[in-house]
Design a protein around this motif. Structure first.
Motif, PDB file in Angstrom:
ATOM      1  N   VAL A  98     -15.251   1.686  13.011  1.00  0.00           N
ATOM      2  CA  VAL A  98     -14.809   2.616  11.829  1.00  0.00           C
ATOM      3  C   VAL A  98     -13.774   1.685  11.017  1.00  0.00           C
ATOM      4  CG1 VAL A  98     -15.119   4.642  12.875  1.00  0.00           C
ATOM      5  CG2 VAL A  98     -13.047   3.656  13.426  1.00  0.00           C
ATOM      6  N   LEU A  99     -13.106   0.601  11.747  1.00  0.00           N
ATOM      7  CA  LEU A  99     -12.243  -0.236  11.029  1.00  0.00           C
ATOM      8  C   LEU A  99     -12.810  -0.970   9.709  1.00  0.00           C
ATOM      9  CD1 LEU A  99      -8.963  -0.618  11.466  1.00  0.00           C
ATOM     10  CD2 LEU A  99      -9.852  -2.842  11.573  1.00  0.00           C
ATOM     11  N   ALA A 100     -14.108  -1.563  10.564  1.00  0.00           N
ATOM     12  CA  ALA A 100     -15.137  -2.380   9.654  1.00  0.00           C
ATOM     13  C   ALA A 100     -15.492  -1.755   8.432  1.00  0.00           C
ATOM     14  CB  ALA A 100     -15.987  -3.109  10.378  1.00  0.00           C
ATOM     15  N   ASP A 101     -15.767  -0.391   8.737  1.00  0.00           N
ATOM     16  CA  ASP A 101     -16.170   0.444   7.510  1.00  0.00           C
ATOM     17  C   ASP A 101     -15.280   0.644   6.528  1.00  0.00           C
ATOM     18  OD1 ASP A 101     -18.671   0.829   8.786  1.00  0.00           O
ATOM     19  OD2 ASP A 101     -18.363   2.680   9.463  1.00  0.00           O
TER      20      ASP A 101
ATOM     21  N   ILE B 164     -12.316  -1.148   6.160  1.00  0.00           N
ATOM     22  CA  ILE B 164     -12.249  -2.496   5.143  1.00  0.00           C
ATOM     23  C   ILE B 164     -13.427  -2.517   4.137  1.00  0.00           C
ATOM     24  CG2 ILE B 164     -12.091  -5.066   5.294  1.00  0.00           C
ATOM     25  CD1 ILE B 164     -10.747  -4.392   8.449  1.00  0.00           C
ATOM     26  N   LYS B 165     -14.521  -2.461   4.749  1.00  0.00           N
ATOM     27  CA  LYS B 165     -15.695  -2.600   3.770  1.00  0.00           C
ATOM     28  C   LYS B 165     -15.661  -1.853   2.566  1.00  0.00           C
ATOM     29  CE  LYS B 165     -19.083  -3.951   6.398  1.00  0.00           C
ATOM     30  NZ  LYS B 165     -20.049  -3.222   7.214  1.00  0.00           N
ATOM     31  N   HIS B 166     -15.043  -0.591   2.651  1.00  0.00           N
ATOM     32  CA  HIS B 166     -14.813   0.380   1.392  1.00  0.00           C
ATOM     33  C   HIS B 166     -13.989   0.062   0.448  1.00  0.00           C
ATOM     34  CE1 HIS B 166     -14.868   4.513  -0.270  1.00  0.00           C
ATOM     35  NE2 HIS B 166     -13.753   4.339  -0.253  1.00  0.00           N
ATOM     36  N   TYR B 167     -12.928  -0.760   0.892  1.00  0.00           N
ATOM     37  CA  TYR B 167     -11.705  -0.886   0.304  1.00  0.00           C
ATOM     38  C   TYR B 167     -11.741  -2.419  -0.447  1.00  0.00           C
ATOM     39  CZ  TYR B 167      -9.678   3.383   1.025  1.00  0.00           C
ATOM     40  OH  TYR B 167      -9.382   4.960   0.923  1.00  0.00           O
ATOM     41  N   CYS B 168     -12.667  -3.384   0.166  1.00  0.00           N
ATOM     42  CA  CYS B 168     -12.704  -4.526  -0.181  1.00  0.00           C
ATOM     43  C   CYS B 168     -14.055  -5.081  -0.618  1.00  0.00           C
ATOM     44  CB  CYS B 168     -12.346  -5.660   1.082  1.00  0.00           C
ATOM     45  SG  CYS B 168     -10.761  -5.357   1.664  1.00  0.00           S
ATOM     46  N   ARG B 169     -14.226  -5.481  -2.308  1.00  0.00           N
ATOM     47  CA  ARG B 169     -15.418  -5.936  -2.476  1.00  0.00           C
ATOM     48  C   ARG B 169     -15.183  -7.199  -3.393  1.00  0.00           C
ATOM     49  NH1 ARG B 169     -17.335  -0.412  -4.379  1.00  0.00           N
ATOM     50  NH2 ARG B 169     -16.958   0.464  -2.550  1.00  0.00           N
ATOM     51  N   GLY B 170     -16.053  -8.362  -3.107  1.00  0.00           N
ATOM     52  CA  GLY B 170     -16.105  -9.275  -3.834  1.00  0.00           C
ATOM     53  C   GLY B 170     -14.837 -10.250  -3.994  1.00  0.00           C
ATOM     54  N   GLY B 171     -14.287 -10.163  -2.498  1.00  0.00           N
ATOM     55  CA  GLY B 171     -12.883 -10.787  -2.346  1.00  0.00           C
ATOM     56  C   GLY B 171     -11.854 -10.120  -3.372  1.00  0.00           C
ATOM     57  N   LYS B 172     -11.866  -8.848  -3.661  1.00  0.00           N
ATOM     58  CA  LYS B 172     -10.836  -7.903  -4.220  1.00  0.00           C
ATOM     59  C   LYS B 172     -10.923  -6.893  -3.644  1.00  0.00           C
ATOM     60  CE  LYS B 172     -10.636  -9.611  -8.867  1.00  0.00           C
ATOM     61  NZ  LYS B 172     -11.641 -10.587  -9.106  1.00  0.00           N
ATOM     62  N   ILE B 173      -9.446  -6.150  -3.782  1.00  0.00           N
ATOM     63  CA  ILE B 173      -9.317  -4.945  -3.244  1.00  0.00           C
ATOM     64  C   ILE B 173      -9.569  -3.752  -4.115  1.00  0.00           C
ATOM     65  CG2 ILE B 173      -7.350  -3.362  -2.295  1.00  0.00           C
ATOM     66  CD1 ILE B 173      -6.006  -5.974  -1.271  1.00  0.00           C
ATOM     67  N   ASN B 174     -10.401  -2.725  -3.762  1.00  0.00           N
ATOM     68  CA  ASN B 174     -11.041  -2.073  -4.603  1.00  0.00           C
ATOM     69  C   ASN B 174     -10.139  -0.532  -4.530  1.00  0.00           C
ATOM     70  OD1 ASN B 174     -12.912  -0.988  -6.229  1.00  0.00           O
ATOM     71  ND2 ASN B 174     -14.063  -0.123  -4.431  1.00  0.00           N
TER      72      ASN B 174
ATOM     73  N   ILE C 118      -9.365   7.291   4.962  1.00  0.00           N
ATOM     74  CA  ILE C 118      -9.367   6.234   5.903  1.00  0.00           C
ATOM     75  C   ILE C 118     -10.699   6.175   6.711  1.00  0.00           C
ATOM     76  CG2 ILE C 118      -6.754   6.460   6.284  1.00  0.00           C
ATOM     77  CD1 ILE C 118      -7.483   7.795   9.319  1.00  0.00           C
ATOM     78  N   LEU C 119     -11.600   6.988   6.678  1.00  0.00           N
ATOM     79  CA  LEU C 119     -12.843   6.573   7.086  1.00  0.00           C
ATOM     80  C   LEU C 119     -13.129   6.583   8.604  1.00  0.00           C
ATOM     81  CD1 LEU C 119     -13.614   4.305   3.950  1.00  0.00           C
ATOM     82  CD2 LEU C 119     -14.709   6.590   4.135  1.00  0.00           C
ATOM     83  N   ALA C 120     -12.242   7.065   9.216  1.00  0.00           N
ATOM     84  CA  ALA C 120     -12.165   6.931  10.670  1.00  0.00           C
ATOM     85  C   ALA C 120     -13.439   7.758  11.424  1.00  0.00           C
ATOM     86  CB  ALA C 120     -10.789   7.365  11.228  1.00  0.00           C
ATOM     87  N   GLY C 121     -13.836   8.853  10.805  1.00  0.00           N
ATOM     88  CA  GLY C 121     -14.912   9.815  11.190  1.00  0.00           C
ATOM     89  C   GLY C 121     -14.212  10.908  11.957  1.00  0.00           C
ATOM     90  N   VAL C 122     -14.780  11.851  12.516  1.00  0.00           N
ATOM     91  CA  VAL C 122     -14.132  12.879  13.067  1.00  0.00           C
ATOM     92  C   VAL C 122     -13.323  12.544  14.417  1.00  0.00           C
ATOM     93  CG1 VAL C 122     -14.374  15.161  14.140  1.00  0.00           C
ATOM     94  CG2 VAL C 122     -15.797  14.569  12.165  1.00  0.00           C
TER      95      VAL C 122
END
Ligand code: F6R
Length: 361
Positions: A19-22, A24-34, A142-146
């Motif tokens: 879930v942490l990887a998810d 991080i992926k959600h908020y980071c794109r192309g070397g930038k914080i989204n 935070i996308l941790a899931g239930v």
């Protein structure tokens, strides 16, 4: 539903690398914080972070990050105090509310108090449809899931990850972090799920230590810097599911009172990566050992080399940048609590007197 695990808490601890990887992926794109564009920290005077329980410890950790990475003045409060104290809030500030459930009554009331007083109401929530999310100007999932276990685990580490990304973005906007430095930070963050997996392989060792701790009546957790809030979190986790009395302290506070509690029956969990504050914490740890306290040192290989002599147990975690240590070191804290509770035979997922969502004050 428990996917082969004995308890939801065990499943949720184990899920953290994924879930942490998810998140991080959600908020980071192309070397930038989204992040939403309205989140402009550049000329902000202050940040106020408010939450309850474990979420408040995530806020306390974030204070270290916002101050050091972004030079941003940052106040942290627990919602039940904040709401009735009626603190002044500068207009040129954001108020951030952190809540897994998004329904915690005191946190929601604190949010309503801050509305119209600050420039933006931001929430960091797990349940995206919750009251706190709905009533915020900006709700960051935070996308941790239930999360089913009453003791918060994966929500805590995901809250930390999102708050760290906010602090990094604030640092970038405020001219304290350049592109190269940001890329370094994000690279380190991306390696965290792997380090978490490595840490989880230490579970049998941690369980053996926890079984020994389960015999104790009182346990102290010590940490310095950003590891101090984690000491509070480790103590909360242990007391709420194993019913063992535990307290977290800033290492430097030891001699101002709690050292009086130390004797050979008291385990003292020392959270100490080999960072700039390590030597200070080790000297506090030696004061504990001189009084026959049973030290469990949680550190990395370098720290173990330098300081494991005389400890009761030393647990070695992978090395990582100091900034990320509070997130990784949450895992052994959670596993110690979990296995102490299992050793005591308590109801891990549904501890007595506690509810998952505290919708009354
Ligand atoms: C501890 C725990 C509680 C919650 C607190 C806030 O393990 O779960 O301390 O962190 O009740 O709940 P939320 O995050 O839903 O506002």
């Amino acid at each position: 539903e428990k996917a082969g695990y004995k308890h939801f808490m065990a499943k949720e601890i184990a899920e953290q690398p994924i879930v942490l990887a998810d998140a991080i992926k959600h908020y980071c794109r192309g070397g930038k914080i989204n992040l939403p564009e309205e989140l402009d920290f550049a000329t902000l005077d202050r940040l106020t972070l408010v939450a309850c329980g474990t979420a408040s410890y995530a806020c306390m950790t974030a204070k270290y990050w916002f101050e050091s990475l972004a030079g941003l003045n940052c106040e942290v409060d627990i919602a039940s105090e904040f709401r009735y104290r009626e603190p002044p809030l500068p207009q040129n500030s954001f108020a951030i509310f952190v809540s897994q459930s998004g329904e915690t009554a005191d946190t929601l009331a604190a949010l309503r108090y801050a509305r119209d007083k600050v420039a933006k109401i931001v929430s960091v929530v797990n349940v995206a449809t919750s009251s706190i999310a709905r009533e915020s100007d900006i709700a960051l999932p935070i996308l941790a899931g239930v999360e089913v276990g009453v003791a918060s685990t994966k929500a805590f580490t995901c809250q930390l990850a999102v708050l760290l990304l906010l602090a990094l973005e604030a640092g970038r906007q405020r001219g304290r972090i350049d592109d190269a430095a940001l890329a370094e930070h994000l690279k380190a963050l991306a390696s965290l799920p792997g380090l978490m997996n490595q840490t989880l392989t230490r579970e049998p060792t941690i369980a053996a230590t926890a079984a020994a701790i389960a015999e104790a009546q009182d346990v102290l957790f010590l940490g310095r810097g950003a590891m101090f809030p984690l000491a509070l979190e480790g103590a909360l986790k242990l007391k709420e599911i194993s019913y063992i009395h535990a307290e977290g302290y800033a290492s430097g506070e030891l001699k101002h009172g709690p050292i009086a509690l130390i004797d050979k029956a008291v385990p003292v969990i020392v959270l100490a990566p080999r960072d700039a504050l390590f030597d200070k914490t080790v000297s506090n740890m030696q004061e504990v050992m001189a009084r026959h306290g049973k030290v469990v040192l949680i550190t990395d290989a370098k720290g173990a080399d330098e300081a494991s002599y005389g400890t009761w147990k030393t647990l070695t975690l992978p090395e990582l940048p100091a900034l990320l240590a509070p997130i990784l070191y949450a895992l052994p804290a959670q596993l110690l609590a979990y296995h102490a509770a299992v050793a005591k035979g308590t109801d891990v997922d549904q501890p007595r007197n506690l509810a998952k969502s505290v919708t009354v004050e």
